[in-house]
Design a protein around this motif. Structure first.
Motif, mmCIF file in Angstrom:
data_model
loop_
_atom_site.group_PDB
_atom_site.id
_atom_site.type_symbol
_atom_site.label_atom_id
_atom_site.label_comp_id
_atom_site.label_asym_id
_atom_site.label_seq_id
_atom_site.Cartn_x
_atom_site.Cartn_y
_atom_site.Cartn_z
ATOM 1 N N PRO A 185 -13.571 -2.705 6.438
ATOM 2 C CA PRO A 185 -14.248 -1.432 6.174
ATOM 3 C C PRO A 185 -13.198 -0.320 6.313
ATOM 4 C CG PRO A 185 -14.834 -2.296 8.367
ATOM 5 C CD PRO A 185 -13.934 -3.315 7.726
ATOM 6 N N ARG A 186 -13.077 0.573 5.311
ATOM 7 C CA ARG A 186 -11.965 1.553 5.356
ATOM 8 C C ARG A 186 -12.002 2.355 6.656
ATOM 9 N NH1 ARG A 186 -9.003 3.624 0.834
ATOM 10 N NH2 ARG A 186 -7.267 4.432 1.998
ATOM 11 N N PHE A 187 -13.095 3.047 6.906
ATOM 12 C CA PHE A 187 -13.396 3.682 8.194
ATOM 13 C C PHE A 187 -14.836 4.162 8.147
ATOM 14 C CE2 PHE A 187 -11.706 8.404 7.754
ATOM 15 C CZ PHE A 187 -12.082 8.475 6.424
ATOM 16 N N SER A 216 -9.824 -1.696 10.700
ATOM 17 C CA SER A 216 -10.303 -0.409 10.215
ATOM 18 C C SER A 216 -9.474 0.691 10.874
ATOM 19 C CB SER A 216 -11.795 -0.238 10.510
ATOM 20 O OG SER A 216 -12.312 0.863 9.792
ATOM 21 N N HIS A 217 -9.949 1.928 10.740
ATOM 22 C CA HIS A 217 -9.312 3.081 11.389
ATOM 23 C C HIS A 217 -10.296 3.656 12.402
ATOM 24 C CE1 HIS A 217 -7.387 2.935 7.360
ATOM 25 N NE2 HIS A 217 -6.311 3.374 7.990
ATOM 26 N N ILE A 218 -9.754 4.257 13.458
ATOM 27 C CA ILE A 218 -10.625 4.904 14.453
ATOM 28 C C ILE A 218 -9.914 6.106 15.087
ATOM 29 C CG2 ILE A 218 -9.910 3.520 16.490
ATOM 30 C CD1 ILE A 218 -12.949 3.394 17.213
ATOM 31 N N TRP A 270 -5.639 14.731 2.727
ATOM 32 C CA TRP A 270 -4.577 13.818 2.247
ATOM 33 C C TRP A 270 -5.206 12.640 1.491
ATOM 34 C CZ3 TRP A 270 -3.625 8.694 3.874
ATOM 35 C CH2 TRP A 270 -2.367 8.161 3.571
ATOM 36 N N LEU A 271 -6.286 12.098 2.036
ATOM 37 C CA LEU A 271 -6.972 10.982 1.371
ATOM 38 C C LEU A 271 -7.490 11.419 0.003
ATOM 39 C CD1 LEU A 271 -9.076 9.491 4.335
ATOM 40 C CD2 LEU A 271 -7.217 8.338 3.114
ATOM 41 N N ALA A 272 -8.140 12.596 -0.031
ATOM 42 C CA ALA A 272 -8.769 13.057 -1.269
ATOM 43 C C ALA A 272 -7.726 13.424 -2.325
ATOM 44 C CB ALA A 272 -9.650 14.272 -0.963
ATOM 45 N N ALA A 298 -6.698 0.962 13.722
ATOM 46 C CA ALA A 298 -5.499 1.791 13.647
ATOM 47 C C ALA A 298 -5.734 3.151 14.287
ATOM 48 C CB ALA A 298 -5.085 1.971 12.197
ATOM 49 N N HIS A 299 -4.707 3.640 14.950
ATOM 50 C CA HIS A 299 -4.577 5.002 15.508
ATOM 51 C C HIS A 299 -5.196 5.132 16.905
ATOM 52 C CE1 HIS A 299 -2.794 6.187 11.746
ATOM 53 N NE2 HIS A 299 -3.806 5.599 11.121
ATOM 54 N N GLY A 300 -6.466 5.476 17.014
ATOM 55 C CA GLY A 300 -7.085 5.600 18.341
ATOM 56 C C GLY A 300 -6.550 6.745 19.178
HETATM 57 N N1 GUN Z 1 -8.453 6.567 7.313
HETATM 58 C C1 GUN Z 1 -9.151 6.078 6.278
HETATM 59 N N2 GUN Z 1 -8.330 5.685 5.280
HETATM 60 C C2 GUN Z 1 -7.098 5.910 5.698
HETATM 61 C C3 GUN Z 1 -5.810 5.706 5.111
HETATM 62 O O1 GUN Z 1 -5.663 5.214 3.981
HETATM 63 N N3 GUN Z 1 -4.743 6.087 5.852
HETATM 64 C C4 GUN Z 1 -4.868 6.625 7.100
HETATM 65 N N4 GUN Z 1 -3.767 6.955 7.779
HETATM 66 N N5 GUN Z 1 -6.053 6.833 7.658
HETATM 67 C C5 GUN Z 1 -7.157 6.487 6.974
#
Ligand code: GUN
Ligand code: ZN
Length: 452
Positions: free
Chosen positions: A214-216, A241-243, A104-106, A280-282
Protein backbone atom coordinates in the motif's frame (compact mmCIF):
# COMPACT_ATOMS: atom_id res chain seq x y z
CA UNK A 1 30.17 -31.76 -9.47
CA UNK A 2 30.55 -34.51 -6.83
CA UNK A 3 32.00 -33.52 -3.47
CA UNK A 4 35.51 -34.93 -3.07
CA UNK A 5 35.25 -35.24 0.72
CA UNK A 6 33.07 -36.79 3.35
CA UNK A 7 31.25 -33.59 4.36
CA UNK A 8 29.00 -34.13 1.32
CA UNK A 9 29.44 -30.48 0.37
CA UNK A 10 31.15 -28.97 -2.68
CA UNK A 11 33.18 -25.83 -2.02
CA UNK A 12 32.89 -23.17 -4.74
CA UNK A 13 35.00 -20.30 -3.31
CA UNK A 14 37.57 -19.96 -0.55
CA UNK A 15 38.83 -16.55 0.61
CA UNK A 16 41.65 -15.90 3.04
CA UNK A 17 42.23 -12.52 4.66
CA UNK A 18 40.26 -9.99 6.71
CA UNK A 19 36.49 -9.97 7.14
CA UNK A 20 34.44 -7.22 8.83
CA UNK A 21 30.82 -7.72 9.85
CA UNK A 22 28.26 -7.08 12.61
CA UNK A 23 26.61 -9.42 15.05
CA UNK A 24 23.62 -8.82 17.33
CA UNK A 25 26.14 -8.29 20.16
CA UNK A 26 28.81 -6.26 18.36
CA UNK A 27 28.23 -3.52 15.79
CA UNK A 28 31.67 -4.28 14.36
CA UNK A 29 33.58 -7.54 14.55
CA UNK A 30 36.84 -7.77 12.65
CA UNK A 31 38.01 -11.24 11.74
CA UNK A 32 41.68 -11.16 10.76
CA UNK A 33 43.55 -13.90 8.96
CA UNK A 34 40.50 -16.09 8.54
CA UNK A 35 39.58 -18.48 5.79
CA UNK A 36 35.96 -18.53 4.60
CA UNK A 37 34.48 -21.21 2.36
CA UNK A 38 31.34 -20.88 0.26
CA UNK A 39 29.53 -23.98 -0.95
CA UNK A 40 27.92 -24.67 -4.31
CA UNK A 41 24.55 -23.45 -3.01
CA UNK A 42 26.10 -20.08 -2.19
CA UNK A 43 26.09 -20.68 1.56
CA UNK A 44 28.93 -20.02 3.98
CA UNK A 45 30.29 -23.48 4.79
CA UNK A 46 33.02 -22.50 7.24
CA UNK A 47 34.97 -19.60 8.74
CA UNK A 48 38.17 -20.78 10.38
CA UNK A 49 41.66 -19.60 11.23
CA UNK A 50 43.87 -18.90 8.25
CA UNK A 51 46.61 -21.18 9.59
CA UNK A 52 44.27 -24.16 9.27
CA UNK A 53 43.93 -23.92 5.52
CA UNK A 54 45.68 -27.24 4.84
CA UNK A 55 43.54 -29.27 7.22
CA UNK A 56 40.44 -27.45 5.90
CA UNK A 57 41.42 -28.36 2.37
CA UNK A 58 41.57 -32.05 3.42
CA UNK A 59 38.29 -31.87 5.31
CA UNK A 60 36.30 -30.00 2.65
CA UNK A 61 38.06 -31.39 -0.41
CA UNK A 62 39.24 -28.19 -2.10
CA UNK A 63 42.71 -27.69 -3.57
CA UNK A 64 44.86 -25.20 -1.61
CA UNK A 65 45.50 -23.50 -4.97
CA UNK A 66 41.85 -22.34 -5.14
CA UNK A 67 42.27 -20.21 -2.01
CA UNK A 68 41.95 -16.55 -2.91
CA UNK A 69 44.41 -14.59 -0.74
CA UNK A 70 43.25 -11.00 -0.12
CA UNK A 71 45.78 -8.14 -0.25
CA UNK A 72 46.50 -6.15 2.95
CA UNK A 73 44.41 -3.24 1.58
CA UNK A 74 41.47 -5.52 0.82
CA UNK A 75 38.73 -6.87 3.07
CA UNK A 76 35.39 -8.58 2.70
CA UNK A 77 32.22 -7.20 4.31
CA UNK A 78 28.54 -8.17 4.07
CA UNK A 79 26.56 -6.80 1.14
CA UNK A 80 24.62 -3.58 1.71
CA UNK A 81 20.87 -3.73 2.27
CA UNK A 82 18.59 -1.02 0.87
CA UNK A 83 15.38 -1.38 2.83
CA UNK A 84 13.45 1.20 0.79
CA UNK A 85 13.96 2.29 -2.80
CA UNK A 86 11.53 3.35 -5.54
CA UNK A 87 12.95 1.68 -8.67
CA UNK A 88 10.46 3.63 -10.76
CA UNK A 89 11.75 6.99 -9.52
CA UNK A 90 15.35 6.30 -10.53
CA UNK A 91 14.93 8.14 -13.86
CA UNK A 92 14.70 11.52 -12.12
CA UNK A 93 17.01 10.88 -9.17
CA UNK A 94 19.26 13.84 -8.47
CA UNK A 95 16.59 16.34 -9.51
CA UNK A 96 13.26 17.72 -8.32
CA UNK A 97 14.11 18.23 -4.66
CA UNK A 98 12.53 21.65 -4.23
CA UNK A 99 9.09 20.72 -2.90
CA UNK A 100 7.81 19.09 0.30
CA UNK A 101 6.38 15.56 0.17
CA UNK A 102 2.74 15.98 -0.89
CA UNK A 103 3.53 18.64 -3.51
CA UNK A 104 6.59 16.63 -4.63
CA UNK A 105 4.42 13.54 -5.20
CA UNK A 106 1.83 15.50 -7.20
CA UNK A 107 4.29 17.51 -9.29
CA UNK A 108 7.08 15.04 -10.06
CA UNK A 109 6.40 11.52 -8.86
CA UNK A 110 2.91 10.57 -10.02
CA UNK A 111 3.40 11.90 -13.59
CA UNK A 112 6.64 9.88 -13.95
CA UNK A 113 5.26 6.70 -12.37
CA UNK A 114 2.26 6.76 -14.71
CA UNK A 115 4.69 6.20 -17.63
CA UNK A 116 5.47 2.63 -16.48
CA UNK A 117 2.44 1.36 -18.37
CA UNK A 118 4.99 1.34 -21.20
CA UNK A 119 7.02 -1.84 -20.66
CA UNK A 120 9.88 -0.75 -22.84
CA UNK A 121 10.37 2.41 -20.75
CA UNK A 122 10.05 0.34 -17.58
CA UNK A 123 12.62 -2.19 -18.79
CA UNK A 124 15.16 0.53 -19.58
CA UNK A 125 14.92 2.21 -16.18
CA UNK A 126 14.69 -1.02 -14.17
CA UNK A 127 17.83 -2.42 -15.82
CA UNK A 128 19.69 0.74 -14.96
CA UNK A 129 18.57 0.92 -11.34
CA UNK A 130 19.33 -2.73 -10.58
CA UNK A 131 22.78 -2.40 -12.17
CA UNK A 132 23.54 0.89 -10.46
CA UNK A 133 22.58 -0.39 -7.02
CA UNK A 134 24.48 -3.67 -7.48
CA UNK A 135 27.57 -1.76 -8.58
CA UNK A 136 27.26 0.30 -5.40
CA UNK A 137 27.16 -2.84 -3.29
CA UNK A 138 23.41 -3.27 -2.70
CA UNK A 139 23.04 -7.03 -2.55
CA UNK A 140 19.47 -6.83 -1.17
CA UNK A 141 16.92 -4.21 -2.25
CA UNK A 142 13.34 -3.68 -1.14
CA UNK A 143 11.68 -2.07 -4.14
CA UNK A 144 8.54 -0.05 -4.80
CA UNK A 145 7.65 -0.34 -8.50
CA UNK A 146 4.41 1.33 -9.73
CA UNK A 147 0.73 0.39 -9.93
CA UNK A 148 1.43 -1.55 -13.17
CA UNK A 149 1.52 -5.31 -12.58
CA UNK A 150 3.40 -6.32 -15.72
CA UNK A 151 6.09 -3.70 -15.27
CA UNK A 152 6.46 -4.74 -11.63
CA UNK A 153 6.91 -8.37 -12.77
CA UNK A 154 9.55 -7.14 -15.20
CA UNK A 155 11.47 -5.57 -12.30
CA UNK A 156 11.44 -8.96 -10.57
CA UNK A 157 12.71 -10.63 -13.73
CA UNK A 158 15.55 -8.12 -14.09
CA UNK A 159 16.63 -8.45 -10.44
CA UNK A 160 16.66 -12.23 -10.88
CA UNK A 161 18.67 -12.07 -14.11
CA UNK A 162 21.27 -9.70 -12.67
CA UNK A 163 21.41 -11.67 -9.42
CA UNK A 164 20.16 -9.18 -6.83
CA UNK A 165 18.21 -10.36 -3.79
CA UNK A 166 14.98 -8.36 -3.90
CA UNK A 167 11.57 -7.81 -2.46
CA UNK A 168 9.43 -6.29 -5.21
CA UNK A 169 6.19 -4.42 -4.59
CA UNK A 170 3.46 -3.58 -7.06
CA UNK A 171 2.25 -0.26 -5.67
CA UNK A 172 -1.39 -0.07 -4.53
CA UNK A 173 -3.38 3.16 -4.54
CA UNK A 174 -7.07 3.83 -5.07
CA UNK A 175 -7.02 7.50 -3.97
CA UNK A 176 -5.22 10.24 -5.84
CA UNK A 177 -6.67 13.75 -5.89
CA UNK A 178 -3.52 15.20 -7.40
CA UNK A 179 -3.10 13.15 -10.60
CA UNK A 180 -6.46 11.51 -11.15
CA UNK A 181 -5.35 9.07 -13.87
CA UNK A 182 -2.62 7.53 -11.71
CA UNK A 183 -4.71 5.27 -9.51
CA UNK A 184 -6.76 2.07 -9.59
CA UNK A 185 -10.18 1.14 -8.35
CA UNK A 186 -10.20 -0.73 -5.05
CA UNK A 187 -11.12 -3.99 -6.80
CA UNK A 188 -8.46 -3.54 -9.48
CA UNK A 189 -5.78 -2.88 -6.90
CA UNK A 190 -6.65 -5.99 -4.85
CA UNK A 191 -7.09 -8.21 -7.92
CA UNK A 192 -3.88 -7.03 -9.55
CA UNK A 193 -2.00 -7.51 -6.28
CA UNK A 194 -3.22 -11.12 -6.20
CA UNK A 195 -2.17 -11.60 -9.82
CA UNK A 196 1.23 -9.99 -9.17
CA UNK A 197 1.93 -12.28 -6.23
CA UNK A 198 0.77 -15.39 -8.06
CA UNK A 199 2.76 -14.65 -11.20
CA UNK A 200 5.93 -13.68 -9.36
CA UNK A 201 5.82 -16.76 -7.12
CA UNK A 202 5.18 -18.94 -10.18
CA UNK A 203 8.57 -17.89 -11.60
CA UNK A 204 10.32 -19.50 -8.62
CA UNK A 205 13.13 -16.95 -8.67
CA UNK A 206 15.38 -18.06 -5.81
CA UNK A 207 16.13 -14.56 -4.48
CA UNK A 208 13.16 -12.43 -5.56
CA UNK A 209 9.90 -12.30 -3.62
CA UNK A 210 6.75 -10.20 -3.69
CA UNK A 211 5.95 -7.64 -0.99
CA UNK A 212 2.47 -6.20 -0.39
CA UNK A 213 2.73 -2.45 -1.00
CA UNK A 214 0.00 0.00 0.00
CA UNK A 215 1.66 3.31 -1.04
CA UNK A 216 0.66 5.06 2.21
CA UNK A 217 -2.48 5.76 4.19
CA UNK A 218 -3.29 8.85 2.10
CA UNK A 219 -3.35 6.86 -1.16
CA UNK A 220 -5.53 4.00 0.06
CA UNK A 221 -9.14 3.64 1.13
CA UNK A 222 -9.87 1.70 4.29
CA UNK A 223 -11.41 -1.04 2.09
CA UNK A 224 -8.19 -1.42 0.10
CA UNK A 225 -6.05 -1.43 3.26
CA UNK A 226 -8.26 -4.22 4.62
CA UNK A 227 -7.93 -6.27 1.43
CA UNK A 228 -4.16 -5.88 1.43
CA UNK A 229 -3.92 -6.85 5.09
CA UNK A 230 -5.90 -10.02 4.28
CA UNK A 231 -3.78 -10.83 1.22
CA UNK A 232 -0.56 -10.45 3.23
CA UNK A 233 -1.88 -12.57 6.09
CA UNK A 234 -3.30 -15.34 3.91
CA UNK A 235 -0.06 -15.68 1.97
CA UNK A 236 2.39 -14.93 4.81
CA UNK A 237 3.93 -12.07 2.84
CA UNK A 238 6.14 -9.10 3.55
CA UNK A 239 4.50 -5.65 3.69
CA UNK A 240 5.95 -2.20 3.03
CA UNK A 241 4.61 1.33 3.15
CA UNK A 242 5.41 4.85 4.37
CA UNK A 243 4.62 6.30 7.80
CA UNK A 244 4.98 9.66 9.58
CA UNK A 245 7.38 11.13 7.06
CA UNK A 246 6.23 14.73 6.99
CA UNK A 247 4.12 16.91 9.32
CA UNK A 248 1.49 17.86 6.73
CA UNK A 249 1.04 14.18 5.80
CA UNK A 250 0.55 13.26 9.49
CA UNK A 251 -2.10 15.98 9.85
CA UNK A 252 -4.05 14.78 6.78
CA UNK A 253 -3.93 11.15 7.98
CA UNK A 254 -5.43 12.28 11.29
CA UNK A 255 -8.28 13.99 9.44
CA UNK A 256 -8.93 11.05 7.10
CA UNK A 257 -8.86 8.34 9.77
CA UNK A 258 -10.45 10.04 12.82
CA UNK A 259 -11.32 6.64 14.31
CA UNK A 260 -7.61 5.75 14.57
CA UNK A 261 -5.68 7.00 17.58
CA UNK A 262 -2.40 7.33 15.69
CA UNK A 263 -0.89 6.89 12.23
CA UNK A 264 0.51 3.54 13.40
CA UNK A 265 -3.00 2.55 14.43
CA UNK A 266 -4.22 3.01 10.85
CA UNK A 267 -1.91 0.24 9.65
CA UNK A 268 -2.34 -1.89 12.76
CA UNK A 269 -6.13 -1.86 12.49
CA UNK A 270 -5.90 -3.07 8.89
CA UNK A 271 -3.56 -5.98 9.80
CA UNK A 272 -0.67 -4.31 8.03
CA UNK A 273 1.67 -4.08 11.02
CA UNK A 274 3.31 -7.49 11.33
CA UNK A 275 6.76 -8.94 11.95
CA UNK A 276 7.28 -8.82 8.17
CA UNK A 277 6.36 -5.14 7.82
CA UNK A 278 8.86 -2.42 6.98
CA UNK A 279 7.70 1.19 7.17
CA UNK A 280 9.76 3.98 5.63
CA UNK A 281 10.69 7.18 7.51
CA UNK A 282 8.84 7.26 10.86
CA UNK A 283 10.25 10.72 11.68
CA UNK A 284 7.25 11.70 13.80
CA UNK A 285 6.37 8.43 15.54
CA UNK A 286 5.68 8.85 19.26
CA UNK A 287 7.26 6.61 21.89
CA UNK A 288 3.88 4.88 22.25
CA UNK A 289 3.84 4.14 18.53
CA UNK A 290 7.41 2.79 18.69
CA UNK A 291 6.22 0.50 21.46
CA UNK A 292 3.44 -0.76 19.13
CA UNK A 293 6.07 -1.37 16.43
CA UNK A 294 8.15 -3.32 18.92
CA UNK A 295 5.20 -5.46 20.02
CA UNK A 296 4.23 -6.19 16.40
CA UNK A 297 7.85 -6.93 15.40
CA UNK A 298 7.53 -4.33 12.64
CA UNK A 299 10.54 -2.34 11.47
CA UNK A 300 11.60 1.08 10.24
CA UNK A 301 13.55 2.01 7.14
CA UNK A 302 15.64 5.09 7.93
CA UNK A 303 15.96 7.20 4.77
CA UNK A 304 18.11 10.14 5.84
CA UNK A 305 18.94 11.52 2.39
CA UNK A 306 15.26 11.79 1.54
CA UNK A 307 14.33 13.12 4.98
CA UNK A 308 16.74 16.01 4.44
CA UNK A 309 16.38 16.49 0.67
CA UNK A 310 12.64 17.07 0.73
CA UNK A 311 12.78 18.66 4.18
CA UNK A 312 10.67 15.98 5.87
CA UNK A 313 12.34 15.66 9.27
CA UNK A 314 15.17 14.14 11.29
CA UNK A 315 14.60 10.61 12.55
CA UNK A 316 16.06 9.99 16.01
CA UNK A 317 17.58 6.55 15.36
CA UNK A 318 18.96 6.36 18.91
CA UNK A 319 15.41 6.53 20.26
CA UNK A 320 14.28 3.83 17.81
CA UNK A 321 17.16 1.60 18.93
CA UNK A 322 16.35 2.29 22.58
CA UNK A 323 12.82 1.04 21.88
CA UNK A 324 14.32 -2.14 20.38
CA UNK A 325 12.54 -1.62 17.08
CA UNK A 326 14.28 -3.23 14.09
CA UNK A 327 15.81 -0.62 11.79
CA UNK A 328 17.82 -0.51 8.56
CA UNK A 329 18.84 2.10 5.99
CA UNK A 330 17.01 3.10 2.82
CA UNK A 331 17.96 5.36 -0.07
CA UNK A 332 14.31 6.23 -0.86
CA UNK A 333 15.30 7.12 -4.42
CA UNK A 334 14.19 9.65 -5.70
CA UNK A 335 13.13 11.58 -2.58
CA UNK A 336 16.69 10.65 -1.65
CA UNK A 337 18.97 11.65 -4.52
CA UNK A 338 21.57 8.90 -4.15
CA UNK A 339 21.11 5.22 -5.03
CA UNK A 340 24.04 4.26 -2.79
CA UNK A 341 23.73 2.89 0.72
CA UNK A 342 27.20 4.33 1.40
CA UNK A 343 25.53 7.71 0.99
CA UNK A 344 22.77 6.62 3.40
CA UNK A 345 25.48 5.72 5.92
CA UNK A 346 26.92 9.24 5.70
CA UNK A 347 23.53 10.97 5.85
CA UNK A 348 22.56 8.80 8.85
CA UNK A 349 25.71 9.94 10.65
CA UNK A 350 25.07 13.58 9.64
CA UNK A 351 21.48 13.39 10.90
CA UNK A 352 22.60 11.95 14.21
CA UNK A 353 25.19 14.73 14.55
CA UNK A 354 22.57 17.38 13.71
CA UNK A 355 20.46 15.99 16.56
CA UNK A 356 23.51 16.24 18.84
CA UNK A 357 24.00 19.86 17.79
CA UNK A 358 20.39 20.55 18.77
CA UNK A 359 20.74 18.61 22.01
CA UNK A 360 24.24 17.87 23.36
CA UNK A 361 22.74 15.11 25.52
CA UNK A 362 21.82 13.15 22.39
CA UNK A 363 24.00 10.08 22.06
CA UNK A 364 25.45 10.32 18.55
CA UNK A 365 25.52 7.13 16.48
CA UNK A 366 28.98 5.67 15.90
CA UNK A 367 30.17 4.62 12.45
CA UNK A 368 30.18 1.04 13.68
CA UNK A 369 26.49 1.28 14.61
CA UNK A 370 25.63 2.72 11.21
CA UNK A 371 27.68 -0.03 9.53
CA UNK A 372 25.41 -2.48 11.31
CA UNK A 373 22.28 -0.60 10.17
CA UNK A 374 23.55 -0.86 6.57
CA UNK A 375 24.09 -4.62 6.75
CA UNK A 376 22.71 -6.84 9.53
CA UNK A 377 20.16 -4.19 10.64
CA UNK A 378 18.75 -4.00 7.11
CA UNK A 379 18.44 -7.76 6.87
CA UNK A 380 16.64 -7.83 10.24
CA UNK A 381 14.35 -4.99 9.17
CA UNK A 382 13.36 -7.06 6.12
CA UNK A 383 13.08 -10.28 8.17
CA UNK A 384 15.74 -11.80 5.92
CA UNK A 385 18.38 -12.17 8.62
CA UNK A 386 18.14 -15.95 8.66
CA UNK A 387 19.51 -15.84 5.10
CA UNK A 388 21.77 -12.79 4.93
CA UNK A 389 23.28 -9.83 6.79
CA UNK A 390 26.54 -11.16 8.18
CA UNK A 391 29.06 -13.99 7.98
CA UNK A 392 27.45 -16.77 9.96
CA UNK A 393 27.94 -20.33 8.82
CA UNK A 394 24.78 -21.46 6.99
CA UNK A 395 23.80 -17.99 5.74
CA UNK A 396 24.09 -17.05 2.08
CA UNK A 397 27.37 -15.44 1.06
CA UNK A 398 26.23 -11.87 0.21
CA UNK A 399 29.44 -9.89 0.26
CA UNK A 400 31.58 -7.05 -1.05
CA UNK A 401 35.27 -7.39 -1.75
CA UNK A 402 36.54 -3.92 -0.88
CA UNK A 403 39.86 -2.51 -2.09
CA UNK A 404 40.61 0.75 -0.32
CA UNK A 405 43.55 1.41 -2.68
CA UNK A 406 41.62 1.06 -5.94
CA UNK A 407 43.48 2.60 -8.87
CA UNK A 408 42.07 6.09 -9.55
CA UNK A 409 39.93 5.61 -6.45
CA UNK A 410 38.40 8.37 -4.35
CA UNK A 411 40.74 8.21 -1.35
CA UNK A 412 44.34 7.86 -0.26
CA UNK A 413 45.85 5.59 2.34
CA UNK A 414 49.05 7.18 3.61
CA UNK A 415 50.62 4.27 5.49
CA UNK A 416 49.75 1.03 7.21
CA UNK A 417 46.43 1.40 9.01
CA UNK A 418 44.36 -0.98 11.13
CA UNK A 419 41.42 -2.53 9.31
CA UNK A 420 38.94 -0.57 11.44
CA UNK A 421 40.43 2.64 10.06
CA UNK A 422 40.25 1.30 6.50
CA UNK A 423 36.57 0.44 7.01
CA UNK A 424 35.79 3.89 8.44
CA UNK A 425 37.57 5.52 5.49
CA UNK A 426 35.65 3.34 3.04
CA UNK A 427 32.31 4.18 4.67
CA UNK A 428 33.04 7.91 4.67
CA UNK A 429 35.04 8.34 1.47
CA UNK A 430 34.66 5.21 -0.64
CA UNK A 431 32.53 4.59 -3.70
CA UNK A 432 31.90 1.94 -6.32
CA UNK A 433 35.53 2.13 -7.49
CA UNK A 434 36.46 0.52 -4.17
CA UNK A 435 33.91 -2.27 -4.57
CA UNK A 436 35.96 -4.69 -6.62
CA UNK A 437 33.54 -7.58 -6.56
CA UNK A 438 29.99 -8.19 -5.33
CA UNK A 439 28.60 -11.62 -4.45
CA UNK A 440 24.97 -12.55 -3.86
CA UNK A 441 24.29 -16.07 -2.57
CA UNK A 442 27.79 -17.02 -3.69
CA UNK A 443 27.34 -15.79 -7.27
CA UNK A 444 29.69 -13.06 -8.45
CA UNK A 445 27.31 -10.39 -9.79
CA UNK A 446 29.82 -7.51 -10.11
CA UNK A 447 31.76 -7.08 -12.36
CA UNK A 448 28.78 -7.76 -14.59
CA UNK A 449 28.80 -10.71 -16.94
CA UNK A 450 29.27 -9.72 -20.60
CA UNK A 451 25.65 -10.61 -21.20
CA UNK A 452 24.28 -8.33 -18.45
N1 GUN B 1 4.88 8.65 0.52
C1 GUN B 1 4.03 8.12 -0.37
N2 GUN B 1 4.65 7.90 -1.56
C2 GUN B 1 5.90 8.27 -1.40
C3 GUN B 1 7.04 8.28 -2.27
O1 GUN B 1 6.98 7.88 -3.44
N3 GUN B 1 8.19 8.76 -1.75
C4 GUN B 1 8.29 9.21 -0.46
N4 GUN B 1 9.47 9.65 -0.02
N5 GUN B 1 7.25 9.22 0.35
C5 GUN B 1 6.07 8.76 -0.10
ZN1 ZN C 1 9.54 6.03 -0.25
Amino acid sequence: MEPSNDTGVCIAHVFRGTFAHSTPDAPLEILENKVLGVDNDGKIAFIENGEDVDSLSDKWGFKPSVVRQLEPHEFIMPGLVDTHIHASQYSYSGTALDLPLLQWLATYTFPVESKYKDLSFAGKVYNKVVKRTLRNGTTTACYFATIHTDASLLLGQIADRLGQRALVGKVCMDCNNAVAHYKETTEESSEETRRFIQELLKKKYPLVRPIVTPRFALSCSSALLHDLGDIARNNDLHIQSHISENKEECQVVKELFPECKTYTDVYRKHNLLTDKTVMAHGCYLSNEELQVFREAGASISHCPNSNISICSGLLDVRNVLNHKVKIGLGTDVAGGYSPSILDAVRRALDTSKALTIQDPEHQTLSFEEVFRLATLGGSQALSLDAETGNFEVGKDFDALLVNVCAPDGPMDICGPEPIKVLLEKFLNLGDDRNIKEVFVAGRKVVPFADTA
